[in-house]
Design a protein around this motif. Structure first.
Motif, PDB file in Angstrom:
ATOM      1  N   UNK A 305       0.819  -1.210   0.000  1.00 18.24           N
ATOM      2  CA  UNK A 305       0.000   0.000   0.000  1.00 18.24           C
ATOM      3  C   UNK A 305       0.853   1.260   0.000  1.00 18.24           C
ATOM      4  N   UNK A 306       2.001   1.212   0.695  1.00 20.66           N
ATOM      5  CA  UNK A 306       2.856   2.395   0.734  1.00 20.66           C
ATOM      6  C   UNK A 306       3.536   2.661  -0.598  1.00 20.66           C
ATOM      7  N   UNK A 307       3.676   1.638  -1.460  1.00 21.60           N
ATOM      8  CA  UNK A 307       4.263   1.838  -2.785  1.00 21.60           C
ATOM      9  C   UNK A 307       3.305   2.553  -3.734  1.00 21.60           C
ATOM     10  N   UNK A 308       2.033   2.218  -3.653  1.00 22.18           N
ATOM     11  CA  UNK A 308       1.098   2.627  -4.703  1.00 22.18           C
ATOM     12  C   UNK A 308       0.162   3.765  -4.339  1.00 22.18           C
ATOM     13  N   UNK A 309      -0.037   4.049  -3.041  1.00 25.10           N
ATOM     14  CA  UNK A 309      -1.067   5.001  -2.646  1.00 25.10           C
ATOM     15  C   UNK A 309      -0.825   6.395  -3.230  1.00 25.10           C
ATOM     16  N   UNK A 310       0.371   6.946  -3.044  1.00 26.91           N
ATOM     17  CA  UNK A 310       0.656   8.309  -3.510  1.00 26.91           C
ATOM     18  C   UNK A 310       0.537   8.443  -5.032  1.00 26.91           C
ATOM     19  N   UNK A 311       1.252   7.604  -5.820  1.00 26.60           N
ATOM     20  CA  UNK A 311       1.121   7.759  -7.280  1.00 26.60           C
ATOM     21  C   UNK A 311      -0.273   7.421  -7.795  1.00 26.60           C
ATOM     22  N   UNK A 312      -0.994   6.546  -7.100  1.00 25.79           N
ATOM     23  CA  UNK A 312      -2.369   6.227  -7.484  1.00 25.79           C
ATOM     24  C   UNK A 312      -3.230   7.490  -7.460  1.00 25.79           C
ATOM     25  N   UNK A 313      -3.048   8.326  -6.430  1.00 30.28           N
ATOM     26  CA  UNK A 313      -3.832   9.561  -6.335  1.00 30.28           C
ATOM     27  C   UNK A 313      -3.545  10.486  -7.511  1.00 30.28           C
ATOM     28  N   UNK A 314      -2.281  10.569  -7.936  1.00 29.90           N
ATOM     29  CA  UNK A 314      -1.954  11.410  -9.091  1.00 29.90           C
ATOM     30  C   UNK A 314      -2.598  10.878 -10.363  1.00 29.90           C
ATOM     31  N   UNK A 315      -2.548   9.557 -10.547  1.00 35.35           N
ATOM     32  CA  UNK A 315      -3.180   8.972 -11.736  1.00 35.35           C
ATOM     33  C   UNK A 315      -4.684   9.224 -11.749  1.00 35.35           C
ATOM     34  N   UNK A 316      -5.337   9.094 -10.585  1.00 35.95           N
ATOM     35  CA  UNK A 316      -6.778   9.380 -10.506  1.00 35.95           C
ATOM     36  C   UNK A 316      -7.074  10.824 -10.898  1.00 35.95           C
ATOM     37  N   UNK A 317      -6.230  11.739 -10.456  1.00 34.02           N
ATOM     38  CA  UNK A 317      -6.432  13.149 -10.784  1.00 34.02           C
ATOM     39  C   UNK A 317      -6.309  13.406 -12.285  1.00 34.02           C
ATOM     40  N   UNK A 318      -5.575  12.532 -12.990  1.00 36.86           N
ATOM     41  CA  UNK A 318      -5.381  12.666 -14.431  1.00 36.86           C
ATOM     42  C   UNK A 318      -6.333  11.796 -15.237  1.00 36.86           C
ATOM     43  N   UNK A 319      -7.255  11.108 -14.545  1.00 39.73           N
ATOM     44  CA  UNK A 319      -8.232  10.288 -15.245  1.00 39.73           C
ATOM     45  C   UNK A 319      -7.874   8.824 -15.346  1.00 39.73           C
ATOM     46  N   UNK A 320      -6.774   8.410 -14.721  1.00 34.05           N
ATOM     47  CA  UNK A 320      -6.357   7.016 -14.761  1.00 34.05           C
ATOM     48  C   UNK A 320      -6.557   6.327 -13.430  1.00 34.05           C
ATOM     49  N   UNK A 321      -5.718   5.354 -13.138  1.00 28.02           N
ATOM     50  CA  UNK A 321      -5.852   4.634 -11.876  1.00 28.02           C
ATOM     51  C   UNK A 321      -4.847   3.508 -11.754  1.00 28.02           C
ATOM     52  N   UNK A 322      -4.963   2.772 -10.647  1.00 27.43           N
ATOM     53  CA  UNK A 322      -4.160   1.569 -10.411  1.00 27.43           C
ATOM     54  C   UNK A 322      -5.131   0.471 -10.001  1.00 27.43           C
TER      55      UNK A 322
END
Length: 383
Positions: A305-322
């Protein structure tokens, strides 16, 4: 929320300063490496190291956030245990104290009485960085800190940090290894839903200052909640399958240790020359955020969870996700989407240690939902 984001940007830069100080001082760096064992060990690696830099950064972030937002204190989680063993075999609990002098005294016990090294670290921990305008002033999000939790990866790609190879980043291209893969990741999630709502990524070793020769970093941030999406990174100026690498089609970034069967499933979708490799889960997701790769695929449950949480939020803001790769591959075509998105609030209680917070189904990070469907659809039935 704007106050929280500004705080996280500040503490992430403090963390980057600590990481740089630890590498600049050769004697200090030699003292900092300790192998992880038992439940803390990542099974993917034969050796998995933690450094005092990791532990200090995590505890510094925990201290600073808890001081300003005490309602978050019990929901600030990190990769590292704050127990460290010094050269005398003594176990020391690393914390950040009220003053620089007290922190230095504590760190000296970890560093076998090396007061100079301890003072260098303590100064970096307690010194506020120069503030920079990151465009957060007008941000307004209807969330309270009491609804949120935090995941910290103090230095993602620790092995690259320890090895310390100095690569020059080439504009528009990902680079497979080197110090630039080492990132500070701070992700914020909603306690009830588990969705990632805010992320800060600091790349401490982005470039070397041509004047002074010292390393300089770069920060990225994103916020995504409901209809509110804001990000320091602009949406890539190309659509699916366009212009990344000269218009040659889909590009996928993988771990160098990825299974051969996964590579073989991806080759018909993108060609062998469009499979790229890089170190660090955070860096690979950052490559997708920056448009340096279309998709990041990982079949193993070796991220957390600590690897993916931060960049996941950026991807969501750009219309993507993890998304969870296993769930995507098991779902019917076209239903991948939000149903398989990773969440960050529930542990796997059947496991122990770090594995309680593993992304056990693997993951796929994407900017474009259509590409997610194309990739997982093309892989379905082949793994």
């Amino acid at each position: 929320m704007a106050d929280l984001l500004r705080l996280l940007l500040r503490v992430a830069e403090k963390a980057a300063n600590v990481a740089r100080v630890c590498r600049q001082e050769a004697l200090l760096f030699q003292l900092l490496v300790q192998e992880k064992t038992g439940d803390d060990k990542n099974k993917k690696f034969v050796q998995d190291f933690k450094t005092l830099a990791d532990v200090v950064i995590q505890e510094m972030i925990r201290h600073d956030v808890g001081a300003q937002f005490p309602e978050m204190t019990d929901f600030i989680h990190g990769e590292e245990s704050n127990k460290f063993e010094n050269g005398l075999g003594e176990s020391v609990t690393v914390t950040v104290c009220a003053t620089q002098e007290e922190t230095a005294a504590l760190l000296a016990t970890v560093l076998n009485g090396d007061n100079m090294a301890a003072s260098l670290l303590a100064r970096a921990i307690h010194q506020d960085p120069v503030s920079t305008d990151m465009g957060t002033e007008s941000l307004s999000v209807p969330l309270s800190p009491s609804e949120l939790g935090i995941w910290i990866d103090p230095i993602d790609a620790t092995s690259q940090y320890i090895e310390g190879r100095e690569e020059v980043l080439e504009e528009g291209h990902l680079s497979p290894s080197g110090l630039h893969c080492a990132l500070v990741l701070i992700g914020v999630y909603h306690r009830n839903t588990g969705e990632p709502v805010m992320g800060v990524i600091n790349q401490p070793f982005n470039y070397k200052d041509p004047a002074g020769g010292g390393w300089r970093g770069k920060q990225f941030w994103g916020v995504s909640y409901g209809s509110i999406n804001a990000c320091s990174v602009s949406q890539p100026k190309h659509g699916p399958n366009k212009s990344r690498g000269g218009g040659r089609g889909l590009s996928v970034v993988l771990s160098s240790s990825e299974k051969q069967v996964v590579k073989e499933a991806l080759v018909p979708l993108c060609g062998p020359d469009r499979l790229m490799y890089a170190s660090g889960a955070g860096y690979k997701i950052l490559c997708v955020i920056q448009g340096l790769a279309d998709i990041y695929v990982l079949s193993e449950g070796s991220t957390f969870k600590w690897d993916s949480c931060a960049p996941h939020a950026l991807l969501r803001a750009l219309g993507g996700g993890v998304a969870d790769l296993t769930k995507c591959l098991r779902s019917s075509e076209g239903t991948e989407g939000h149903q398989a998105e990773l969440t960050y609030h529930l542990p796997h209680n059947e496991h122990q240690g770090a594995d309680r917070w593993a992304n056990q189904g693997g993951l796929v990070a994407y900017l474009d939902g259509a590409l997610l469907c194309a990739v997982t659809g093309g892989m379905r039935g082949k793994l």
